[in-house]
Design a protein around this motif. Structure first.
Motif, PDB file in Angstrom:
ATOM      1  N   TYR B  89     -53.379 -86.402  32.543  1.00 26.19           N
ATOM      2  CA  TYR B  89     -53.342 -88.158  32.995  1.00 26.19           C
ATOM      3  C   TYR B  89     -51.910 -88.591  33.573  1.00 26.19           C
ATOM      4  O   TYR B  89     -52.075 -89.391  33.772  1.00 26.19           O
ATOM      5  CB  TYR B  89     -54.092 -89.193  32.001  1.00 26.19           C
ATOM      6  CG  TYR B  89     -55.501 -89.578  32.375  1.00 26.19           C
ATOM      7  CD1 TYR B  89     -56.214 -89.424  33.359  1.00 26.19           C
ATOM      8  CD2 TYR B  89     -56.209 -88.527  30.999  1.00 26.19           C
ATOM      9  CE1 TYR B  89     -57.635 -89.446  33.531  1.00 26.19           C
ATOM     10  CE2 TYR B  89     -57.714 -89.441  31.553  1.00 26.19           C
ATOM     11  CZ  TYR B  89     -58.221 -88.701  32.467  1.00 26.19           C
ATOM     12  OH  TYR B  89     -59.566 -88.805  31.759  1.00 26.19           O
ATOM     13  N   ALA B 159     -66.989-101.028  42.478  1.00 26.48           N
ATOM     14  CA  ALA B 159     -65.527-101.524  42.690  1.00 26.48           C
ATOM     15  C   ALA B 159     -64.565-102.096  41.316  1.00 26.48           C
ATOM     16  O   ALA B 159     -63.731-101.242  40.899  1.00 26.48           O
ATOM     17  CB  ALA B 159     -64.772-102.418  44.013  1.00 26.48           C
ATOM     18  N   LEU B 160     -65.175-102.452  40.728  1.00 24.49           N
ATOM     19  CA  LEU B 160     -64.490-103.394  39.502  1.00 24.49           C
ATOM     20  C   LEU B 160     -64.358-102.290  38.808  1.00 24.49           C
ATOM     21  O   LEU B 160     -63.841-101.770  37.673  1.00 24.49           O
ATOM     22  CB  LEU B 160     -65.773-104.519  38.714  1.00 24.49           C
ATOM     23  CG  LEU B 160     -65.102-105.479  39.780  1.00 24.49           C
ATOM     24  CD1 LEU B 160     -66.104-106.967  39.388  1.00 24.49           C
ATOM     25  CD2 LEU B 160     -64.113-106.278  39.149  1.00 24.49           C
ATOM     26  N   LEU B 162     -64.500 -98.629  38.611  1.00 19.56           N
ATOM     27  CA  LEU B 162     -63.226 -98.290  39.411  1.00 19.56           C
ATOM     28  C   LEU B 162     -62.173 -98.081  39.114  1.00 19.56           C
ATOM     29  O   LEU B 162     -60.589 -98.453  38.579  1.00 19.56           O
ATOM     30  CB  LEU B 162     -63.018 -97.588  40.048  1.00 19.56           C
ATOM     31  CG  LEU B 162     -64.396 -96.460  40.912  1.00 19.56           C
ATOM     32  CD1 LEU B 162     -63.998 -96.609  42.312  1.00 19.56           C
ATOM     33  CD2 LEU B 162     -63.887 -95.625  40.787  1.00 19.56           C
ATOM     34  N   MET B 163     -61.583-100.090  39.138  1.00 20.47           N
ATOM     35  CA  MET B 163     -60.409-100.578  38.200  1.00 20.47           C
ATOM     36  C   MET B 163     -60.415-100.744  36.769  1.00 20.47           C
ATOM     37  O   MET B 163     -59.218 -99.759  37.322  1.00 20.47           O
ATOM     38  CB  MET B 163     -60.538-102.316  39.616  1.00 20.47           C
ATOM     39  CG  MET B 163     -59.570-102.686  38.857  1.00 20.47           C
ATOM     40  SD  MET B 163     -59.457-104.620  38.653  1.00 20.47           S
ATOM     41  CE  MET B 163     -60.514-105.755  37.638  1.00 20.47           C
ATOM     42  N   TRP B 165     -61.599 -98.762  34.529  1.00 20.80           N
ATOM     43  CA  TRP B 165     -60.569 -97.131  34.903  1.00 20.80           C
ATOM     44  C   TRP B 165     -59.620 -97.051  34.483  1.00 20.80           C
ATOM     45  O   TRP B 165     -58.981 -97.008  33.328  1.00 20.80           O
ATOM     46  CB  TRP B 165     -62.204 -96.100  35.357  1.00 20.80           C
ATOM     47  CG  TRP B 165     -61.871 -94.566  35.156  1.00 20.80           C
ATOM     48  CD1 TRP B 165     -61.394 -93.548  35.773  1.00 20.80           C
ATOM     49  CD2 TRP B 165     -61.851 -93.734  34.266  1.00 20.80           C
ATOM     50  NE1 TRP B 165     -61.082 -92.710  35.481  1.00 20.80           N
ATOM     51  CE2 TRP B 165     -61.020 -92.505  33.970  1.00 20.80           C
ATOM     52  CE3 TRP B 165     -61.979 -94.833  32.795  1.00 20.80           C
ATOM     53  CZ2 TRP B 165     -61.319 -91.751  33.293  1.00 20.80           C
ATOM     54  CZ3 TRP B 165     -61.440 -93.389  31.613  1.00 20.80           C
ATOM     55  CH2 TRP B 165     -60.923 -92.007  31.908  1.00 20.80           C
ATOM     56  N   ALA B 166     -59.069 -97.203  35.653  1.00 22.79           N
ATOM     57  CA  ALA B 166     -57.709 -97.022  35.861  1.00 22.79           C
ATOM     58  C   ALA B 166     -57.088 -97.722  34.542  1.00 22.79           C
ATOM     59  O   ALA B 166     -56.349 -98.094  34.412  1.00 22.79           O
ATOM     60  CB  ALA B 166     -56.774 -97.838  37.512  1.00 22.79           C
ATOM     61  N   GLN B 167     -57.505 -98.815  34.789  1.00 21.52           N
ATOM     62  CA  GLN B 167     -57.564-100.256  33.723  1.00 21.52           C
ATOM     63  C   GLN B 167     -56.839 -98.807  31.842  1.00 21.52           C
ATOM     64  O   GLN B 167     -56.131 -99.212  31.362  1.00 21.52           O
ATOM     65  CB  GLN B 167     -57.787-101.406  33.429  1.00 21.52           C
ATOM     66  CG  GLN B 167     -57.725-102.359  32.718  1.00 21.52           C
ATOM     67  CD  GLN B 167     -58.292-103.806  32.988  1.00 21.52           C
ATOM     68  OE1 GLN B 167     -58.661-103.971  33.661  1.00 21.52           O
ATOM     69  NE2 GLN B 167     -58.957-103.683  31.455  1.00 21.52           N
ATOM     70  N   ILE B 169     -57.088 -96.159  31.647  1.00 18.60           N
ATOM     71  CA  ILE B 169     -56.032 -95.330  31.317  1.00 18.60           C
ATOM     72  C   ILE B 169     -55.164 -95.721  31.221  1.00 18.60           C
ATOM     73  O   ILE B 169     -53.836 -95.329  30.654  1.00 18.60           O
ATOM     74  CB  ILE B 169     -56.628 -93.857  32.087  1.00 18.60           C
ATOM     75  CG1 ILE B 169     -58.217 -93.882  32.164  1.00 18.60           C
ATOM     76  CG2 ILE B 169     -55.506 -93.541  31.973  1.00 18.60           C
ATOM     77  CD1 ILE B 169     -58.147 -92.925  30.843  1.00 18.60           C
ATOM     78  N   GLY B 170     -54.630 -96.196  31.862  1.00 15.62           N
ATOM     79  CA  GLY B 170     -53.570 -97.303  32.406  1.00 15.62           C
ATOM     80  C   GLY B 170     -53.030 -97.920  31.172  1.00 15.62           C
ATOM     81  O   GLY B 170     -51.651 -97.128  30.619  1.00 15.62           O
ATOM     82  N   CYS B 171     -54.088 -98.468  29.915  1.00 17.07           N
ATOM     83  CA  CYS B 171     -53.263 -99.117  28.603  1.00 17.07           C
ATOM     84  C   CYS B 171     -53.120 -98.236  27.991  1.00 17.07           C
ATOM     85  O   CYS B 171     -52.040 -97.651  27.340  1.00 17.07           O
ATOM     86  CB  CYS B 171     -54.504 -99.447  28.118  1.00 17.07           C
ATOM     87  SG  CYS B 171     -54.051-101.565  28.911  1.00 17.07           S
ATOM     88  N   PHE B 174     -48.854 -96.672  28.930  1.00 18.98           N
ATOM     89  CA  PHE B 174     -48.459 -97.499  28.363  1.00 18.98           C
ATOM     90  C   PHE B 174     -47.982 -97.469  27.018  1.00 18.98           C
ATOM     91  O   PHE B 174     -47.125 -97.150  26.464  1.00 18.98           O
ATOM     92  CB  PHE B 174     -48.899 -98.799  29.338  1.00 18.98           C
ATOM     93  CG  PHE B 174     -48.530 -99.207  30.752  1.00 18.98           C
ATOM     94  CD1 PHE B 174     -48.553 -97.725  31.632  1.00 18.98           C
ATOM     95  CD2 PHE B 174     -47.935 -99.967  30.872  1.00 18.98           C
ATOM     96  CE1 PHE B 174     -47.434 -98.309  32.316  1.00 18.98           C
ATOM     97  CE2 PHE B 174     -47.706-100.909  32.114  1.00 18.98           C
ATOM     98  CZ  PHE B 174     -47.641-100.079  33.154  1.00 18.98           C
TER      99      PHE B 174
END
Lengths: 208, 208
Positions: B89, B159-160, B162-163, B165-167, B169-171, B174
């Motif tokens: 990732y 769509a949400l 997928l969003m 999912w990135a959120q 992994i993003g957290c 970070f």
DNA sequence: TGTACATCAGTGAACGCGCGTTCACTGATGTAC
DNA sequence: TGTACATCAGTGAACGCGCGTTCACTGATGTAC
């Protein structure tokens, strides 16, 4: 200065891109890590400045449009400078520890979004019933630091803002690093949707 | 097999960690890139399996708890295996192009969350007014692929998802990569909040 | 039960390469008188 | 206006190191008769 167009994170590669011999860089940076730090600070300032310009182009009275402008600027910068993006938002360089003073430039981009949110909440007449929710969030965030950066914003909104920040960068990373291959077709429209959801989460409810 | 505990992405380092001389690996992998591919596939399968186990420990009748379980398992895996996490990732390894067949194991984790969402929507009696919204989302996602993975789920929810999912992994990124230093204090509670927001966005409205 | 041979996992030396870093140097530009 | 010297940006050769890869090898294990 070794600013523009440095892509690889090897000193020799940076020198090569500058059309200069590798040892020449030692006149400016005592060590590879200092070069790296300079590149990182530079990258942070670059995104930061882009986001600021974009935000300032939209009046504060339209926080949602401002939010979109800033977020789009960040994405655009990322796609234009994928190497510097990966340098600051990708995996940390092994064996390199970023010095303390990179934190300030790093915060610059995030602060653009933070300010938009803060301004919007200040302007809004939305009731901030902060006290009763503060207890639920107590100890989750570094409240002292955030007081300086997002003053007057409810703690729960601050938390959502931090979440949304990771969400936006997460989406950009997924796009750039290929994790959305096979699921997203139109990245522009997808990103707009994502940012709009984000804005809805962190901006005060619209006064009709 | 060169599975467990391989942290660095250099062939020699992997060999070293296995207590074996570097050339020994050439009996199993014709080239460094094949080793890398094996490590990546392994890592994907590892997170995927963790998430699956966690999800299966909670009955499908409680989608929100399932969602939390799966997300926490992913985070836990990431913190236990930061190197493999960064490998899959983080920024892509320069000069390495992941072969086609890594896509399937890569999708495995995401599919766990996708299934929870899909199951929840199948069970729910929430009206799916798909047709009128399908036009707004038309062309944004790779609908054909998602039909196989999230059947019967409204396009906007996909769509949400997928969003989100990135959120998530993003957290995690970070947190792991230090971007939340100075703003988040209690990462466990912060992550729970994030996942809860995510669940609210993608699960069908609770029937009371 | 014992010998003969094939299989196979792993060794160790060697290669060419790009890396970060050093060091003595060159040659252009700026300042002093 | 012209010479003398200091400053400074950049050169180029060299170093030791870890890398990916090769190759002939060793020695243990398995199979055949």
């Amino acid at each position: 200065m070794a600013a523009k167009g440095a892509s690889g994170l090897s000193l020799r590669e940076v020198a090569r891109e500058m059309g200069v011999v590798s040892s020449a860089l030692y006149r400016y940076f005592p060590t590879r890590d200092d070069l790296l730090t300079a590149l990182i600070v530079d990258a942070y300032n670059d995104v930061g400045a882009s986001a600021e310009r974009a935000a300032h182009r939209v009046p504060p009275s339209e926080p949602r449009r401002r939010f979109h402008a800033a977020a789009s600027a960040i994405r655009k910068w990322a796609k234009t400078n994928p190497n510097e993006y990966a340098l600051v938002y990708g995996s940390p360089v092994p064996g390199y520890e970023a010095p303390q003073f990179t934190i300030e430039p790093a915060a610059r981009v995030a602060l653009v979004l933070g300010s938009i949110i803060t301004d919007a909440w200040r302007e809004s007449r939305a009731e901030v019933s902060e006290e009763n929710e503060a207890s639920a969030m107590k100890g989750v965030l570094e409240t002292r630091n955030l007081d300086a950066v997002m003053p007057g914003v409810p703690e729960s909104v601050r938390a959502l803002s931090l979440m949304v920040w990771a969400q936006i960068i997460g989406c950009i990373s997924f796009e750039l690093f290929g994790h959305y291959k096979g699921s997203v077709r139109n990245f522009n429209r997808f990103f707009v949707m994502v940012v709009d959801e984000a804005a809805t989460l962190v901006l005060p409810p619209e006064r009709v």
